[in-house]
Design a protein around this motif. Structure first.
Motif: not given
Length: 137
Positions: A107-125
């Motif tokens: 977090r850059v901004l100290p805002v209470p309750g501000l929780v940002l998530h990042a996700s990614a998925a990879a799939s293959g045979p």
């Protein structure tokens, strides 16, 4: 020409008032831009880690644990400060391998309750050795 009383023409302090209102708003906008740029960067880090983990886990002799270990190495090399508290899940079946990387963005901004998530998925045979006729050796 009509002469106005001198008291009505004085604007002393108007620039200071405008500055007090405008500068915090501009700083907030700049910090929001930085925050969402970090989210974008964290998503790319998660995607890279997921792709590297998939490459390690889907090989003929690879395992889901190999994929998780590779993702952890990639995250440690690239995103240990941007993507905090990352979690890696890897699934490997006879036909398909899937890796998912998730984490919380710093977090850059100290805002209470501000929780940002990042996700990614990879799939293959899942890789398997076959003969030209399609049968397994």
């Amino acid at each position: 020409m009509i002469a106005l009383p001198r008291r009505l023409c004085i604007d002393r302090g108007a620039a200071s008032t405008q500055l007090v209102i405008v500068v915090p708003a501009l700083l907030l906008i700049a910090l929001l831009v930085v925050q969402f740029a970090l989210v974008w960067h964290a998503r790319h880090i998660a995607q890279y880690a997921a792709q590297q983990a998939l490459a390690a886990a889907r090989t003929q002799d690879g395992t889901a644990a190999d994929g998780q270990a590779q993702a952890q190495r990639s995250l440690a090399a690239l995103g240990s400060r941007v993507l905090t508290a990352p979690s890696v899940t890897a699934e490997r079946t006879a036909d398909r391998t899937t890796v998912r990387v998730e984490g919380t963005v710093i977090r850059v901004l100290p805002v209470p309750g501000l929780v940002l998530h990042a996700s990614a998925a990879a799939s293959g045979p899942t890789e398997k050795i076959t003969t030209p006729t399609g049968d397994q050796p």
